[in-house]
Write an enzyme that holds these catalytic residues in place. Structure first.
Site, PDB file in Angstrom:
ATOM      1  N   PHE A 141       0.759  -1.335  -0.009  1.00  0.00           N
ATOM      2  CA  PHE A 141       0.067   0.036   0.235  1.00  0.00           C
ATOM      3  C   PHE A 141       0.882   1.387  -0.008  1.00  0.00           C
ATOM      4  O   PHE A 141       0.581   2.377   0.617  1.00  0.00           O
ATOM      5  CB  PHE A 141      -0.877  -0.078   1.164  1.00  0.00           C
ATOM      6  CG  PHE A 141      -1.634  -1.233   1.555  1.00  0.00           C
ATOM      7  CD1 PHE A 141      -2.836  -1.494   0.699  1.00  0.00           C
ATOM      8  CD2 PHE A 141      -1.384  -2.371   2.269  1.00  0.00           C
ATOM      9  CE1 PHE A 141      -3.547  -2.653   0.810  1.00  0.00           C
ATOM     10  CE2 PHE A 141      -2.068  -3.288   2.644  1.00  0.00           C
ATOM     11  CZ  PHE A 141      -3.208  -3.667   1.729  1.00  0.00           C
ATOM     12  N   HIS A 142       2.015   1.030  -0.609  1.00  0.00           N
ATOM     13  CA  HIS A 142       2.975   2.368  -0.340  1.00  0.00           C
ATOM     14  C   HIS A 142       3.613   2.681  -1.741  1.00  0.00           C
ATOM     15  O   HIS A 142       4.859   3.331  -1.955  1.00  0.00           O
ATOM     16  CB  HIS A 142       4.181   1.781   0.455  1.00  0.00           C
ATOM     17  CG  HIS A 142       4.089   1.338   1.490  1.00  0.00           C
ATOM     18  ND1 HIS A 142       4.786   0.728   2.438  1.00  0.00           N
ATOM     19  CD2 HIS A 142       2.913   1.671   2.593  1.00  0.00           C
ATOM     20  CE1 HIS A 142       4.286   0.412   3.726  1.00  0.00           C
ATOM     21  NE2 HIS A 142       2.880   1.224   3.715  1.00  0.00           N
ATOM     22  N   ALA A 143       2.677   2.966  -2.857  1.00  0.00           N
ATOM     23  CA  ALA A 143       2.939   3.367  -4.160  1.00  0.00           C
ATOM     24  C   ALA A 143       3.641   4.796  -3.934  1.00  0.00           C
ATOM     25  O   ALA A 143       2.959   5.557  -3.405  1.00  0.00           O
ATOM     26  CB  ALA A 143       1.666   3.211  -5.045  1.00  0.00           C
TER      27      ALA A 143
END
Length: 569
Positions: free
Chosen positions: A466-468
């Site tokens: 969840f860290h784009a």
């Protein structure tokens, strides 16, 4: 027609910080635009329950990747669709990243983005319950804490990690050396602290700040090479809001490149295939994306300990709810991970390159219910992946699904580090005293041993972190989307101020860096004279061929005039 000084598009983590800072000067008229609504669900306040909303489209953007790997499976990429954005539904782990990450940003030609600048930004908004120090902030808007009643299994895991050279610390943001401890989290008195509750709610009465919810940004408007407004849709009606000074995108690494592409700014072939008239060809809008691949180890315990017993059965849930309601304690008050650790995957590494997050529970399958049998889960990450993916539109319709290709483990560096992360996690759970509580490894499983098997497990049993980042990357070159003032090259009056600007990955969870970068962005914006900026890159000719179905502003202006009270009451 409504006109403001600043339009902030996206009320997620960065948008809430930016709206707070820009509206601190009463002379600045600020409109914060959000497609989602208020955080009405009680699940958004109880730390352990936010993920229960992942299937609810009222609160979650439910993105899917393109088919990945030889098996062609897609992956679910949820994002917060609510005031506070993903900070309202995330795991709440507060991790600043490493000093070297930001110093590297400056070395890449981004002046003013070194550690000293970012540390000042962090300290400006932190309220760390551990107390103030030369590195910690205290008295700011954002409360940061560790759980007051840690599960004994967490303390046992910390003890095991120290046997591998990880230093036990009460404040894991104190240093960048190998370390382990209780997870710092954006939680206060057992309640989630989102960017909205920290930065937006306390200033919602400012008369120069309006918050508009339920408003989908359809595209940007340009006048003679300058961003002058945003076309938004509310209840099926489209209209435009204007900016006297600047439009600032804070839609995140997925949403900001999407809106640029919908506005005709992006790779020529993407725009042509999507049927969007080209306004400015920029080949890297939506490209150079990086994300943390989460690698998962799960274990069955040999005695009935941990969170499963408290969260799987009706009796356990009742007891946990009573405990939470009485004092904000217990497993419902804990972040996603009980323990956070940072380590080197090999002695030749110059700095920490792996992370693991341990929680004293297991789920029955991805996103399933809590298991009745006792277990624990360990989620590892390659801290600085080099594989680059992309996001792109395939239609001019803002509601059409975004195409997402994470391109995980495409480089030799990422594959080697992934193997090292999985082996290190296993090694932790082979140490006493935690090893004495392990019955068996569930995933990847004891039969998964060689490098190829571990890589296969990383892809088939892992998931997004969840860290784009990186899809509107910052840099000094003409093909970088924004400069070090966050101005979009080739367009005046337009900036991007979210994680999409990061050209390299920060070493850890990204919610805290998103806040710090937004605070830094506010400083840059407020230091800019009120006039058109000067940017490298050509100024495009205006393309007037785009049709408009805008509704006159006067036909619905009462909705905006009352939006702030509706959105924040």
């Amino acid at each position: 027609m409504a006109t403001f000084d600043y339009l902030v598009v996206g009320a997620g983590t960065a948008g809430c910080v930016l709206a707070n800072r820009l509206s601190a000067d009463p002379r600045n008229r600020v409109l914060l635009i959000e497609a989602g609504g208020r955080a009405r669900s009680p699940y958004l306040r109880v730390p352990k329950l936010g993920s229960r909303l992942f299937g609810d489209p009222r609160y979650i953007w439910q993105h899917q990747t393109i088919p990945l790997g030889p098996h062609g499976t897609t992956e679910f990429w949820p994002r917060g669709k609510v005031l506070g954005g993903s900070s309202s539904v995330n795991g709440m782990v507060y991790n600043r990243g490493q000093k070297a990450d930001f110093d590297e940003l400056e070395k890449l030609g981004n002046r003013g983005w070194g550690w000293d600048n970012i540390l000042a930004a962090y300290r400006s908004f932190e309220h760390n319950t551990i107390g103030q120090s030369s590195t910690r902030g205290f008295g700011g808007e954002l409360a940061i804490s560790v759980v007051r009643d840690p599960d004994p299994l967490a303390l046992t895991t910390i003890a095991a990690g120290t046997r591998l050279g990880m230093r036990p610390l009460g404040d894991l943001n104190e240093t960048d050396e190998p370390r382990i401890g209780l997870s710092p989290a954006t939680i206060h008195n057992g309640r989630r602290v989102s960017a909205a509750t920290a930065f937006l709610d306390p200033v919602r009465a400012r008369p120069n700040l309006q918050v508009l919810t339920g408003a989908t940004a359809e595209r940007l408007e340009f006048t003679r090479g300058r961003a002058t407004g945003v076309v938004i849709r509310i209840d099926g009606l489209s209209t435009v809001v204007r900016a006297n000074r600047e439009v600032i995108l804070t839609l995140g690494a997925l949403g900001s490149p999407k809106l640029l592409q919908l506005s005709g700014i992006g790779p020529s072939e993407v725009l042509a295939d999507a049927g969007v008239p080209r306004y400015l060809a920029r080949s890297n809008v939506g490209r150079r994306m990086r994300d943390h691949r989460t690698l998962v180890n799960t274990y069955r315990l040999n005695r009935n300990i941990g969170h499963n017993r408290h969260l799987a059965t009706t009796c356990g849930k009742v007891r946990s709810t009573i405990r939470y309601a009485a004092g904000g304690r217990g497993p419902l008050a804990a972040p996603t991970g009980d323990v956070l650790a940072f380590f080197k995957t090999g002695p030749d590494q110059s700095r920490v390159d792996g992370q693991m997050l341990v929680t004293a529970l297991t789920l029955a399958g991805a996103g399933g219910s809590v298991e009745r049998l006792p277990g624990l889960s360990c989620m590892g990450e390659i801290l600085r992946p080099t594989s680059e993916g992309a996001v792109w539109i395939s239609s001019p319709d803002p509601d059409h699904p975004l195409m997402i290709d994470p391109n995980y483990l495409a480089t030799a560096h990422d594959r080697t580090t992934a193997i090292g992360v999985l082996r290190t996690m296993r090694e932790v759970f082979q140490q006493s005293p935690i090893a004495d509580l392990i019955a068996t490894e569930l995933t990847p499983g004891p039969d998964t041993q060689c490098d190829d098997e571990l890589l296969h497990a990383a892809m088939t049993q892992g998931l997004t972190g969840f860290h784009a980042i990186g899809t509107c990357g910052m840099g000094p070159d003409d093909d970088d989307i924004v400069d070090d003032q966050l101005r979009v090259r080739g367009i005046d009056g337009l900036r991007v101020a979210d994680l999409s600007i990061m050209p390299i990955m920060v070493s850890g969870n990204t919610n805290a860096p998103a806040m710090a970068m937004a605070a830094r962005a506010a400083d840059l914006i407020l230091d800019t004279p009120v006039r058109a900026g000067h940017h490298r890159g050509h100024r495009p000719a205006i393309d007037n061929s785009r049709p408009s179905n805008r509704t006159p502003w006067t036909s619905w202006s009462p909705a905006l005039n009352g939006a702030r009270s509706v959105a924040t009451m």
